[in-house]
Design a protein around this motif. Structure first.
Motif, short mmCIF file in Angstrom:
data_model
loop_
_atom_site.label_atom_id
_atom_site.label_comp_id
_atom_site.label_asym_id
_atom_site.label_seq_id
_atom_site.Cartn_x
_atom_site.Cartn_y
_atom_site.Cartn_z
N LEU A 21 0.82 -1.21 0.00
CA LEU A 21 0.00 0.00 0.00
C LEU A 21 0.85 1.26 0.00
O LEU A 21 0.48 2.26 -0.61
CB LEU A 21 -0.94 -0.01 1.21
N VAL A 22 1.99 1.22 0.69
CA VAL A 22 2.90 2.37 0.64
C VAL A 22 3.27 2.67 -0.81
O VAL A 22 3.23 3.82 -1.25
CB VAL A 22 4.16 2.10 1.48
N ASP A 23 3.61 1.63 -1.55
CA ASP A 23 4.00 1.81 -2.95
C ASP A 23 2.84 2.31 -3.80
O ASP A 23 3.00 3.22 -4.63
CB ASP A 23 4.52 0.49 -3.53
N GLU A 24 1.66 1.76 -3.58
CA GLU A 24 0.49 2.15 -4.38
C GLU A 24 0.06 3.59 -4.10
O GLU A 24 -0.43 4.29 -4.99
CB GLU A 24 -0.69 1.21 -4.08
N GLU A 25 0.26 4.03 -2.87
CA GLU A 25 -0.26 5.33 -2.44
C GLU A 25 0.83 6.40 -2.38
O GLU A 25 0.60 7.48 -1.80
CB GLU A 25 -0.90 5.19 -1.05
N ILE A 26 1.99 6.18 -2.97
CA ILE A 26 3.08 7.13 -2.79
C ILE A 26 2.75 8.51 -3.36
O ILE A 26 3.16 9.54 -2.81
CB ILE A 26 4.41 6.58 -3.39
N GLU A 27 2.01 8.58 -4.45
CA GLU A 27 1.66 9.89 -5.00
C GLU A 27 0.75 10.65 -4.04
O GLU A 27 0.91 11.87 -3.86
CB GLU A 27 0.99 9.73 -6.36
N GLN A 28 -0.20 9.97 -3.41
CA GLN A 28 -1.06 10.62 -2.43
C GLN A 28 -0.25 11.06 -1.20
O GLN A 28 -0.49 12.13 -0.64
CB GLN A 28 -2.21 9.70 -2.02
N SER A 29 0.70 10.23 -0.78
CA SER A 29 1.56 10.60 0.34
C SER A 29 2.35 11.86 0.02
O SER A 29 2.51 12.75 0.86
CB SER A 29 2.51 9.45 0.69
N LEU A 30 2.86 11.92 -1.20
CA LEU A 30 3.62 13.08 -1.62
C LEU A 30 2.75 14.33 -1.65
O LEU A 30 3.18 15.41 -1.23
CB LEU A 30 4.23 12.82 -2.99
N ALA A 31 1.51 14.18 -2.11
CA ALA A 31 0.60 15.32 -2.15
C ALA A 31 0.33 15.86 -0.75
O ALA A 31 0.25 17.08 -0.53
CB ALA A 31 -0.71 14.93 -2.83
N ARG A 32 0.19 14.96 0.22
CA ARG A 32 -0.03 15.43 1.60
C ARG A 32 1.21 16.13 2.14
O ARG A 32 1.10 17.14 2.84
CB ARG A 32 -0.42 14.25 2.48
N LEU A 33 2.39 15.61 1.84
CA LEU A 33 3.61 16.30 2.26
C LEU A 33 3.66 17.70 1.66
O LEU A 33 4.00 18.67 2.36
CB LEU A 33 4.84 15.50 1.84
N PHE A 34 3.29 17.84 0.40
CA PHE A 34 3.31 19.15 -0.24
C PHE A 34 2.35 20.11 0.48
O PHE A 34 2.65 21.31 0.60
CB PHE A 34 2.92 19.03 -1.71
N GLU A 35 1.20 19.61 0.93
CA GLU A 35 0.28 20.47 1.69
C GLU A 35 0.96 21.06 2.91
O GLU A 35 0.85 22.26 3.20
CB GLU A 35 -0.95 19.67 2.13
N LEU A 36 1.67 20.21 3.64
CA LEU A 36 2.35 20.67 4.85
C LEU A 36 3.49 21.62 4.50
O LEU A 36 3.71 22.62 5.20
CB LEU A 36 2.86 19.47 5.64
N LEU A 37 4.24 21.32 3.44
CA LEU A 37 5.37 22.17 3.05
C LEU A 37 4.92 23.56 2.61
O LEU A 37 5.71 24.52 2.70
CB LEU A 37 6.16 21.51 1.92
N ARG A 38 3.70 23.69 2.15
CA ARG A 38 3.21 25.01 1.71
C ARG A 38 2.92 25.94 2.87
O ARG A 38 2.76 27.15 2.67
CB ARG A 38 1.96 24.84 0.85
N ILE A 39 2.88 25.43 4.09
CA ILE A 39 2.60 26.26 5.25
C ILE A 39 3.91 26.84 5.77
O ILE A 39 4.79 26.09 6.22
CB ILE A 39 1.90 25.45 6.35
N PRO A 40 4.11 28.15 5.74
CA PRO A 40 5.40 28.75 6.14
C PRO A 40 5.54 28.87 7.66
O PRO A 40 5.49 29.95 8.24
CB PRO A 40 5.36 30.13 5.48
N SER A 41 5.76 27.76 8.31
CA SER A 41 5.79 27.69 9.77
C SER A 41 7.18 28.05 10.31
O SER A 41 7.87 27.21 10.87
CB SER A 41 5.36 26.30 10.24
N ILE A 42 7.57 29.29 10.16
CA ILE A 42 8.88 29.78 10.58
C ILE A 42 8.78 30.21 12.04
O ILE A 42 8.20 31.24 12.36
CB ILE A 42 9.33 30.96 9.70
N SER A 43 9.36 29.43 12.93
CA SER A 43 9.13 29.66 14.36
C SER A 43 9.87 30.86 14.91
O SER A 43 9.46 31.43 15.92
CB SER A 43 9.52 28.41 15.15
N THR A 44 10.97 31.25 14.30
CA THR A 44 11.77 32.36 14.84
C THR A 44 11.16 33.72 14.56
O THR A 44 11.53 34.71 15.21
CB THR A 44 13.19 32.34 14.27
#
Length: 474
Positions: A21-44
């Motif tokens: 399932l990891v292999d089958e769903e890798i594109e969806q996993s990548l899309a979710r990572l991109f969602e998180l990466l789009r949030i500019p969570s700069i703590s400083t």
């Protein structure tokens, strides 16, 4: 999608459908990572306070969907994300997974070749595929490998094989000021059999690694004062004590001719690295010449008859980090300074005691200061080394699971620096940590054009599937 086919061999057991399932769903996993990466969570930067909270809330939503009891916990700074999934039952092993959702600032922005918060899947110069964007490797891509491993179990209709607690903080890149108070206040809730920390690297793109040791640190600043003012070197030279001369002798006397540190009792608690571990490190092929050549040097320093990897991973050090005294401006000024100072740090290993090292250093200095001169000390922190026993059953289990996934067997490596949270878990929660991450040395963390290998992300997910199953089966 990944350019490297995951290893179908090894003892897959009941996790084979989960890995599929990891292999089958890798594109969806990548899309979710991109969602998180789009949030500019700069703590400083206070301007991004809401974005940090948004990133934490996004993770809470993901964990809740995966069957965790998850919540956003407020702190004086940015919130913590805490989640629990104990479906495996009270007798199952319990792990605490740690990561951080905050990221470094992006300056200088003009050096980025792609917008830092618009992640892309790109091709690296070597033809491999990479994920671009701030936080791709440090630490959003890393923590999402574990989240997506948990998702694969759920999608496969399986319970997680271990009891899992998740702690994601939002201040790691700004000194973690809220972490120790939070761990102290919630110790009973967060204690587990071991901690899993993902903020580390592999040895190379084909070889996974478990970091088994983190050197401790003692910092000390010393100031030598001689005369009550700067003196003319023609009038007083040869008669008045020169604090720069005194300081130079003190610093030179820190090492003997073999490179060993001369402080009394300095090597108390330092054990030799096991021969089989040294053989493993030798097999990695990292020579002193190759290691130093990358920074324009050729001749190894430090203790004689030690390999470069042993020196930076498993041996203690004394280093002078800065010296100041006298006239340092443009031109020339013939002066005997009234004061001279130095910043000195010690990297610790094994059972070395920071307080004892500091006391030995101060004694070393005081014995060398003339009676009509004085010395002032300013401490700058102290922490013990962290060393996972090389014969730890958890270490062996995780290493075997990693070795089943990657082209090369997993190696046990050290880290010359420190990861404070690992010491906090040990001192406040009584837990050892397994440091397993999938970053690479060229991921450009904290720099423009940060990236994360797609293979690291894909195989990282598969690796956690294997590791938690293996830990549960111990």
């Amino acid at each position: 999608m990944t350019e490297t086919t995951p290893n179908p061999a090894g003892n897959l057991g009941d996790v084979a459908p989960v890995l599929a399932l990891v292999d089958e769903e890798i594109e969806q996993s990548l899309a979710r990572l991109f969602e998180l990466l789009r949030i500019p969570s700069i703590s400083t930067d206070p301007a991004f306070k809401q974005e940090c909270r948004q990133a934490g809330a996004w993770l809470v939503e993901q964990l809740t969907f995966l069957g965790f009891e998850a919540s956003l916990r407020d702190t004086p700074g940015h919130p913590m994300v805490v989640g629990h999934n104990h479906e495996a039952g009270p007798d199952a092993p319990h792990v605490l997974f740690y990561g951080h959702y905050d990221v470094q600032p992006v300056d200088p922005l003009e050096e980025w070749t792609t917008p830092p918060f618009e992640p892309e899947l790109a091709e690296a110069p070597d033809g491999s595929r990479i994920i671009t964007g701030r936080g791709a490797a440090d630490d959003k891509g890393q923590l999402m490998t574990f989240v997506e491993a948990c998702r694969a179990y759920r999608t496969a209709g399986r319970k997680l094989p271990c009891r899992v607690t998740i702690l994601f903080e939002g201040e790691e890149e700004s000194g973690s000021p809220s972490l120790i108070p939070f761990l102290t206040a919630n110790a009973e809730e967060l204690k587990a059999d071991c901690a899993l920390v993902c903020d580390t690297n592999m040895w190379d793109a084909q070889t996974p690694a478990i970091s088994t040791g983190l050197r401790g640190l003692v910092g000390e600043e010393i100031t030598i004062t001689a005369a009550d003012r700067d003196l003319h070197s023609g009038y007083f030279g040869g008669a008045a004590a020169n604090p720069i001369h005194i300081l130079s002798r003190i610093l030179a006397d820190l090492h003997d001719e073999t490179g060993r540190v001369t402080l009394d009792g300095f090597y108390d608690g330092v054990k030799d690295t096991p021969a089989e571990v040294l053989e493993m490190w030798d097999a990695l092929g990292r020579t002193a010449e190759g290691f130093l050549g990358d920074v324009g040097l050729a001749n190894p320093a430090g203790e004689k008859d030690r390999s470069v990897l042993e020196l930076v991973w498993a041996r203690p050090t004394a280093e002078v980090n800065g010296i100041q005294g006298g006239y340092t401006g443009e031109g020339f000024k013939t002066v005997i300074a009234a004061k001279a100072s130095a910043k000195v740090s010690f990297r610790l290993v094994g059972e070395q005691d920071p307080d004892s090292i500091r006391a030995a250093f101060r004694s070393h200095v005081e014995r060398r200061v003339p009676a009509d001169c004085s010395v002032h000390f300013s401490p700058h922190g102290g922490s013990r080394a962290i060393q996972l026993p090389y014969d730890s059953p958890m270490l062996g289990t995780a290493r075997a699971a990693l070795s089943e996934e990657w082209p090369q067997p997993a190696v046990m490596i050290g880290m010359g620096g420190s990861i404070p949270v690992v010491g906090d878990f040990q001192s406040l929660l009584g837990m050892e940590s397994l440091l397993i991450g999938f970053g690479l040395a060229d991921d450009r963390i904290h720099s423009p054009n940060e990236k994360y290998s797609l293979t690291s992300f894909h195989r990282g997910i598969r690796s956690w599937v294997r590791i938690i199953a293996a830990l549960a089966a111990r």
